[in-house]
Scaffold this active site. Structure first.
Site, short mmCIF file in Angstrom:
data_model
loop_
_atom_site.label_atom_id
_atom_site.label_comp_id
_atom_site.label_asym_id
_atom_site.label_seq_id
_atom_site.Cartn_x
_atom_site.Cartn_y
_atom_site.Cartn_z
N GLY A 1 77.74 29.43 146.31
CA GLY A 1 77.75 29.48 147.77
C GLY A 1 76.71 30.49 148.21
O GLY A 1 76.86 31.20 149.20
N GLY B 1 75.54 30.63 151.77
CA GLY B 1 76.55 30.82 152.80
C GLY B 1 76.59 32.26 153.27
O GLY B 1 75.88 33.13 152.74
N LYS B 2 77.40 32.55 154.26
CA LYS B 2 77.47 33.89 154.84
C LYS B 2 77.86 34.94 153.80
O LYS B 2 77.17 35.96 153.65
CB LYS B 2 78.48 33.88 156.01
CG LYS B 2 78.52 35.17 156.77
CD LYS B 2 79.40 35.05 158.00
CE LYS B 2 79.39 36.38 158.74
NZ LYS B 2 80.05 36.30 160.02
N THR C 1 88.35 29.96 150.24
CA THR C 1 89.62 29.70 150.93
C THR C 1 89.87 28.20 151.00
O THR C 1 88.99 27.40 150.73
CB THR C 1 89.60 30.29 152.35
OG1 THR C 1 88.50 29.71 153.08
CG2 THR C 1 89.44 31.80 152.32
N HIS D 1 89.32 33.01 161.70
CA HIS D 1 88.01 33.32 161.14
C HIS D 1 86.94 33.16 162.21
O HIS D 1 87.22 32.72 163.31
CB HIS D 1 87.69 32.38 159.97
CG HIS D 1 88.39 32.73 158.70
ND1 HIS D 1 88.10 33.86 157.97
CD2 HIS D 1 89.38 32.12 158.03
CE1 HIS D 1 88.87 33.92 156.90
NE2 HIS D 1 89.65 32.88 156.92
N HIS D 2 85.74 33.45 161.84
CA HIS D 2 84.61 33.25 162.76
C HIS D 2 84.45 31.75 163.06
O HIS D 2 84.93 30.90 162.30
CB HIS D 2 83.32 33.84 162.18
CG HIS D 2 82.96 33.34 160.81
ND1 HIS D 2 82.29 32.16 160.62
CD2 HIS D 2 83.21 33.84 159.60
CE1 HIS D 2 82.11 31.97 159.34
NE2 HIS D 2 82.67 32.97 158.68
N LYS E 1 83.39 29.10 160.32
CA LYS E 1 84.20 28.93 159.11
C LYS E 1 84.62 27.47 159.01
O LYS E 1 85.17 26.90 159.94
CB LYS E 1 85.42 29.85 159.19
CG LYS E 1 86.29 29.82 157.96
CD LYS E 1 85.75 30.76 156.91
CE LYS E 1 86.72 30.92 155.78
NZ LYS E 1 86.32 30.23 154.58
#
Length: 161
Positions: free
Chosen positions: A8, A11-12, A100, A155-156, A159
């Site tokens: 990932g 990703g962030k 998650t 979450h943000h 997400k």
């Protein structure tokens, strides 16, 4: 020096972990992993992160990547995380899982793999949220069963799950 790879990677969380690892002399970034078909595959992850050329290519080959690492850090999808977990078990590599959205059955596979290899799994890597987990547990013990508490996690907005 700990050799690590990150899934990932674009990703962030994956990008942040890689950026920090490049700055820390305790770590050697051995690899960066993204899904097959990702438009940046083959690029230098340092250049993609804006931290300069690092000689580490963004790859989709989990098995090759994990052979070259001591610890794999996982921030992808549940499906991809399980594929990477199976590779880590096969190669006897430690894994940190911050992904998650696992189903109970998928989470059971993660827990079972922990009997074979070292695994750190948490549904949230935030220091504040992990402190909250501890505080809530303590509060629940002190309040007793007559109290009903509900926790909502948000979450943000980017997400996926």
């Amino acid at each position: 020096m700990i050799s690590l790879s990150v899934s990932g990677a674009r990703g962030k969380m994956g990008s942040r972990i890689l950026s920090l690892a490049f700055q820390d002399s305790a770590f050697k970034v051995a690899g960066a992993l993204e899904r097959e078909g990702h438009p940046e595959l083959g690029g230098d992850i340092g250049e993609l992160l804006g931290v300069g050329r690092k000689g580490v290519t963004l790859s989709s080959d989990a098995e090759k990547l994990l052979k070259e690492t001591e610890v794999h850090v996982e921030f992808s999808s549940p499906e991809a995380s399980l594929v990477h977990l199976r590779v880590a078990v096969k190669l006897k590599k430690a894994i940190v899982i911050g992904t998650t959205g696992f189903s109970p059955k998928e989470l059971e596979e993660v827990m079972n793999a922990g009997r074979i290899i070292p695994i750190l799994w948490t549904p949230n890597m935030s220091v504040g949220v992990n402190l909250l987990f501890e505080l809530i547990s303590d509060a629940a013990r002190k309040l007793g069963p007559e109290y009903e508490v509900e926790i909502v996690e948000v979450h943000h907005h980017r997400k996926k799950d």
